[in-house]
Design a protein around this motif. Structure first.
Motif, PDB file in Angstrom:
ATOM      1  N   GLN A 160       0.836  -1.201   0.000  1.00 46.72           N
ATOM      2  CA  GLN A 160       0.000   0.000   0.000  1.00 46.72           C
ATOM      3  C   GLN A 160       0.873   1.254   0.000  1.00 46.72           C
ATOM      4  N   ARG A 161       1.919   1.232   0.809  1.00 48.38           N
ATOM      5  CA  ARG A 161       2.836   2.367   0.874  1.00 48.38           C
ATOM      6  C   ARG A 161       3.486   2.610  -0.483  1.00 48.38           C
ATOM      7  N   LEU A 162       3.877   1.550  -1.153  1.00 51.54           N
ATOM      8  CA  LEU A 162       4.484   1.660  -2.480  1.00 51.54           C
ATOM      9  C   LEU A 162       3.525   2.349  -3.450  1.00 51.54           C
ATOM     10  N   LEU A 163       2.265   1.942  -3.444  1.00 46.67           N
ATOM     11  CA  LEU A 163       1.275   2.557  -4.339  1.00 46.67           C
ATOM     12  C   LEU A 163       1.058   4.030  -4.013  1.00 46.67           C
ATOM     13  N   ILE A 164       1.013   4.354  -2.727  1.00 43.42           N
ATOM     14  CA  ILE A 164       0.811   5.753  -2.327  1.00 43.42           C
ATOM     15  C   ILE A 164       1.996   6.611  -2.756  1.00 43.42           C
ATOM     16  N   LEU A 165       3.205   6.108  -2.525  1.00 42.16           N
ATOM     17  CA  LEU A 165       4.393   6.876  -2.926  1.00 42.16           C
ATOM     18  C   LEU A 165       4.441   7.065  -4.435  1.00 42.16           C
ATOM     19  N   ARG A 166       4.026   6.057  -5.175  1.00 42.28           N
ATOM     20  CA  ARG A 166       4.080   6.133  -6.639  1.00 42.28           C
ATOM     21  C   ARG A 166       2.971   7.016  -7.207  1.00 42.28           C
ATOM     22  N   PHE A 167       1.731   6.815  -6.751  1.00 41.39           N
ATOM     23  CA  PHE A 167       0.602   7.466  -7.417  1.00 41.39           C
ATOM     24  C   PHE A 167       0.099   8.729  -6.730  1.00 41.39           C
ATOM     25  N   VAL A 168       0.412   8.927  -5.460  1.00 40.21           N
ATOM     26  CA  VAL A 168       0.030  10.173  -4.797  1.00 40.21           C
ATOM     27  C   VAL A 168       1.182  11.172  -4.871  1.00 40.21           C
ATOM     28  N   LEU A 169       2.354  10.730  -4.458  1.00 40.77           N
ATOM     29  CA  LEU A 169       3.518  11.619  -4.495  1.00 40.77           C
ATOM     30  C   LEU A 169       4.207  11.645  -5.848  1.00 40.77           C
ATOM     31  N   GLU A 170       3.871  10.691  -6.712  1.00 43.11           N
ATOM     32  CA  GLU A 170       4.439  10.588  -8.056  1.00 43.11           C
ATOM     33  C   GLU A 170       5.965  10.483  -8.015  1.00 43.11           C
ATOM     34  N   LEU A 171       6.455   9.687  -7.068  1.00 44.16           N
ATOM     35  CA  LEU A 171       7.891   9.462  -6.973  1.00 44.16           C
ATOM     36  C   LEU A 171       8.308   8.369  -7.948  1.00 44.16           C
ATOM     37  N   ASN A 172       9.542   8.436  -8.428  1.00 41.90           N
ATOM     38  CA  ASN A 172      10.039   7.383  -9.313  1.00 41.90           C
ATOM     39  C   ASN A 172      10.587   6.238  -8.466  1.00 41.90           C
ATOM     40  N   ASP A 173      10.952   5.153  -9.110  1.00 39.19           N
ATOM     41  CA  ASP A 173      11.397   3.949  -8.396  1.00 39.19           C
ATOM     42  C   ASP A 173      12.639   4.206  -7.538  1.00 39.19           C
ATOM     43  N   ARG A 174      13.555   5.020  -8.013  1.00 40.25           N
ATOM     44  CA  ARG A 174      14.779   5.300  -7.264  1.00 40.25           C
ATOM     45  C   ARG A 174      14.442   6.038  -5.952  1.00 40.25           C
ATOM     46  N   GLU A 175      13.551   7.043  -6.053  1.00 43.79           N
ATOM     47  CA  GLU A 175      13.165   7.801  -4.855  1.00 43.79           C
ATOM     48  C   GLU A 175      12.400   6.925  -3.864  1.00 43.79           C
ATOM     49  N   ILE A 176      11.535   6.078  -4.381  1.00 43.77           N
ATOM     50  CA  ILE A 176      10.793   5.160  -3.512  1.00 43.77           C
ATOM     51  C   ILE A 176      11.766   4.187  -2.856  1.00 43.77           C
ATOM     52  N   GLY A 177      12.738   3.709  -3.611  1.00 42.32           N
ATOM     53  CA  GLY A 177      13.747   2.799  -3.074  1.00 42.32           C
ATOM     54  C   GLY A 177      14.508   3.412  -1.912  1.00 42.32           C
ATOM     55  N   ARG A 178      14.861   4.696  -2.038  1.00 39.00           N
ATOM     56  CA  ARG A 178      15.552   5.373  -0.940  1.00 39.00           C
ATOM     57  C   ARG A 178      14.671   5.426   0.307  1.00 39.00           C
ATOM     58  N   MET A 179      13.389   5.718   0.114  1.00 38.88           N
ATOM     59  CA  MET A 179      12.476   5.826   1.257  1.00 38.88           C
ATOM     60  C   MET A 179      12.214   4.474   1.913  1.00 38.88           C
TER      61      MET A 179
END
Length: 139
Positions: free
Chosen positions: A92-111
């Motif tokens: 769920q967190r992955l989906l929120i970071l991707r589709f709400v914050l519109e972060l790319n995979d690298r930024e999500i990976g850091r988080m």
């Protein structure tokens, strides 16, 4: 019994009232005529035009909300919300970071403290499973 002067005065007043009402009626007809030239009834508009001018009330109860890192993903589709609810917290967190914050995979990976490729695989897998479950419900 009324005197002659009172009768004349009453008739004059009645005549005055009739003239005023007639002119008011003519003003109304002129206004309606003007409106008919320039205004269009909503019944005559095509549905595509109505979509652009109408609104619908939206209430918090109309959505299922998923949150992570202080951000919320609001889903109005009940089927999709039920499927997302079954996902694990990291998914769920992955989906929120991707589709709400519109972060790319690298930024999500850091988080999430994962590699970019691991996030990409996990995201692809989650979206594929969501798609399968939604398509399965449609059939």
């Amino acid at each position: 019994m009324m005197t002659y002067e009172e009768t004349v005065e009453r008739r004059r007043f009645n005549s005055f009232c009739k003239v005023v009402l007639r002119h008011e009626m003519l003003d109304c007809f002129r206004e309606f005529s003007y409106q008919n030239k320039w205004l269009v009834s909503l019944n005559h508009l095509p549905p595509s035009a109505l979509d652009g001018i109408c609104t619908a009330d939206q209430y918090p109860s109309d959505y299922t909300t998923f949150s992570a890192d202080g951000y919320a993903l609001q889903i109005s589709n009940e089927r999709l919300a039920n499927i997302i609810e079954k996902l694990s917290q990291p998914e769920q967190r992955l989906l929120i970071l991707r589709f709400v914050l519109e972060l790319n995979d690298r930024e999500i990976g850091r988080m999430m403290r994962c590699s970019r490729s691991a996030i990409q695989r996990r995201r692809t897998s989650v979206l594929r499973n969501l798609r399968k479950q939604l398509m399965g419900e449609l059939l």
